[in-house]
Design a protein around this motif. Structure first.
Motif, short mmCIF file in Angstrom:
data_model
loop_
_atom_site.label_atom_id
_atom_site.label_comp_id
_atom_site.label_asym_id
_atom_site.label_seq_id
_atom_site.Cartn_x
_atom_site.Cartn_y
_atom_site.Cartn_z
N GLY A 133 -0.42 10.76 0.12
CA GLY A 133 0.45 9.59 0.09
C GLY A 133 1.47 9.62 1.22
N SER A 134 2.00 10.79 1.51
CA SER A 134 2.98 10.92 2.60
C SER A 134 2.35 10.60 3.95
CB SER A 134 3.55 12.34 2.62
OG SER A 134 4.30 12.61 1.46
N TRP A 135 1.13 11.11 4.18
CA TRP A 135 0.46 10.84 5.44
C TRP A 135 0.12 9.36 5.59
CZ3 TRP A 135 0.85 13.81 9.36
CH2 TRP A 135 0.91 15.20 9.22
N VAL A 136 -0.39 8.77 4.51
CA VAL A 136 -0.73 7.35 4.56
C VAL A 136 0.51 6.51 4.85
CG1 VAL A 136 -1.53 5.39 3.18
CG2 VAL A 136 -2.78 7.55 3.11
N SER A 137 1.61 6.87 4.21
CA SER A 137 2.86 6.14 4.43
C SER A 137 3.30 6.24 5.88
CB SER A 137 3.96 6.69 3.50
OG SER A 137 3.63 6.51 2.15
N LEU A 138 3.22 7.44 6.44
CA LEU A 138 3.64 7.63 7.83
C LEU A 138 2.74 6.85 8.79
CD1 LEU A 138 5.17 8.88 10.14
CD2 LEU A 138 3.82 10.96 9.87
N ILE A 139 1.42 6.95 8.59
CA ILE A 139 0.48 6.26 9.47
C ILE A 139 0.72 4.75 9.42
CG2 ILE A 139 -1.96 5.70 9.81
CD1 ILE A 139 -2.55 8.59 8.78
N PHE A 166 12.11 3.74 2.13
CA PHE A 166 12.32 2.30 2.24
C PHE A 166 13.77 1.93 2.58
CE2 PHE A 166 8.50 1.09 -0.66
CZ PHE A 166 7.66 1.29 0.43
N SER A 167 14.59 2.91 2.83
CA SER A 167 16.00 2.61 3.13
C SER A 167 16.20 2.02 4.51
CB SER A 167 16.85 3.88 2.99
OG SER A 167 16.49 4.86 3.96
N ALA A 178 13.29 7.38 8.70
CA ALA A 178 12.80 7.07 7.36
C ALA A 178 12.17 8.31 6.72
CB ALA A 178 11.78 5.93 7.43
N LEU A 179 11.40 9.06 7.49
CA LEU A 179 10.74 10.25 6.97
C LEU A 179 11.74 11.33 6.60
CD1 LEU A 179 7.75 10.55 9.45
CD2 LEU A 179 7.62 10.02 7.01
N VAL A 180 12.74 11.54 7.45
CA VAL A 180 13.76 12.56 7.17
C VAL A 180 14.53 12.19 5.90
CG1 VAL A 180 15.89 13.63 7.98
CG2 VAL A 180 13.98 13.30 9.56
N LEU A 219 0.83 -1.20 0.00
CA LEU A 219 0.00 0.00 0.00
C LEU A 219 0.87 1.25 0.00
CD1 LEU A 219 -2.63 1.58 0.29
CD2 LEU A 219 -2.54 1.17 2.75
N ILE A 220 1.89 1.26 0.85
CA ILE A 220 2.79 2.41 0.90
C ILE A 220 3.46 2.62 -0.45
CG2 ILE A 220 4.94 3.27 1.91
CD1 ILE A 220 4.14 1.89 4.52
N SER A 221 3.91 1.53 -1.06
CA SER A 221 4.54 1.63 -2.37
C SER A 221 3.59 2.23 -3.39
CB SER A 221 4.99 0.23 -2.82
OG SER A 221 5.58 0.29 -4.11
N HIS A 222 2.34 1.80 -3.36
CA HIS A 222 1.34 2.32 -4.29
C HIS A 222 1.08 3.80 -4.04
CE1 HIS A 222 -1.67 1.65 -7.33
NE2 HIS A 222 -2.62 2.21 -6.58
N MET A 223 1.14 4.22 -2.80
CA MET A 223 0.90 5.63 -2.46
C MET A 223 1.92 6.55 -3.12
SD MET A 223 -1.77 5.83 -0.49
CE MET A 223 -2.36 4.50 -1.51
#
Length: 207
Positions: A74-80, A124-125, A96-98, A15-19
Motif C-alpha cells: 500500500g505504501s509503494w502504490v501510494s508513493l507511485i 493526505f495533509s 507527504a511521505l515523511v 485508490l490511494i485511500s483504499h490502499m
C-alpha cells in the motif's frame, strides 16, 4: 487554484485511500493494482530490486503482496501514484511521505492499533498543495473516516494533534513540536527514521 479535483486525479486518490485500509483483502488489492499496467510494472520492479533482496524473482502482484504484506505494498502504490499525479517538485511528495511515516511511528510507539489511519492523515495533509484545490474540496472527494478527515482538516483529536506536532517539527516550531504518547527524544528519532525511509522509497520509484 481549481474548485474541483479532476476525475483522473480523483480516481488515483481513491485508490490511494483504499490502499490504506488495513482490512483490505489480498485478492481485492491485487485486482485493483492489476487494472493499471504501468503501476503493476513499476511495483514489480521495486519489489524485485536490491531494496528487498528477496530469495526469488516475484512475477505476480499477488505474490508481492503475500511476501511483503498489504501495508508495504500500500505504501509503494501510494508513493507511485502520488508521484504520477503531482506536477510539483519532488520535495512535496517526499514531505507527504515523511509526515505519513512520522505519524505512523508515533502511533506505534504510543501503543495505538490504528497506525494505518495515522499514516493516511500524514499522507493526505499536503493534498491542497499537491492538487491546487482547497483542502476541504480534496477531502470531500475521498472516502475517508471522520477521524482522518478531522485530523487533516482541523488537526483535532489524537491523530490531529500528532499531525500538528509533526508539521511543527518540520517547520522548526519547537514550542509546538510535540506529539501525544511520545517523548521529544523519541520524536527526534522518529524524524530521522522517516526521512531515511522516505528518501530510500523515492529513489526506487524515481529510478
Amino acid at each position: 487554484r481549481r474548485t474541483a479535483v479532476p476525475p483522473n486525479q480523483l480516481e488515483t486518490l481513491e485508490l490511494i485511500s483504499h490502499m490504506q485500509d488495513p482490512d483490505v483483502a489480498i485478492a481485492d488489492l491485487a485486482a485493483i493494482i492489476r487494472r493499471d499496467v504501468a503501476l503493476s510494472y513499476k511495483l514489480l520492479r521495486v519489489v524485485n530490486s536490491a531494496y528487498y533482496t528477496l530469495p526469488r524473482t516475484v512475477d505476480s502482484i499477488r505474490d508481492a503482496i503475500v511476501l511483503l504484506g498489504t501495508r508495504q505494498i500500500g505504501s509503494w502504490v501510494s508513493l507511485i501514484n502520488l508521484a504520477k499525479i503531482a506536477r510539483k517538485p519532488k520535495e512535496l511528495t517526499i514531505t507527504a511521505l515523511v509526515r505519513a511515516r512520522m505519524c505512523e511511528l508515533v502511533a506505534e510507539i504510543a501503543g495505538r492499533y490504528d497506525g494505518d489511519a495515522f499514516y493516511t492523515a500524514g499522507l493526505f495533509s499536503v493534498l491542497d498543495a499537491l492538487l491546487d484545490v482547497p483542502l476541504e474540496t480534496a477531502l470531500d472527494a475521498l472516502p475517508l473516516s471522520p477521524e482522518i478527515r478531522e485530523a487533516v482538516a482541523e488537526q483535532t483529536g489524537v491523530m490531529g494533534e500528532t499531525l500538528r506536532g509533526v508539521i511543527a517539527y518540520e517547520q522548526a516550531d519547537w514550542e509546538n513540536a510535540h506529539c501525544p504518547g511520545v517523548s521529544d527524544g523519541q520524536l527526534a528519532a522518529i524524524v530521522r527514521d522517516a526521512v531515511v525511509a522516505s528518501d530510500e522509497m523515492w529513489s526506487k520509484v524515481s529510478a
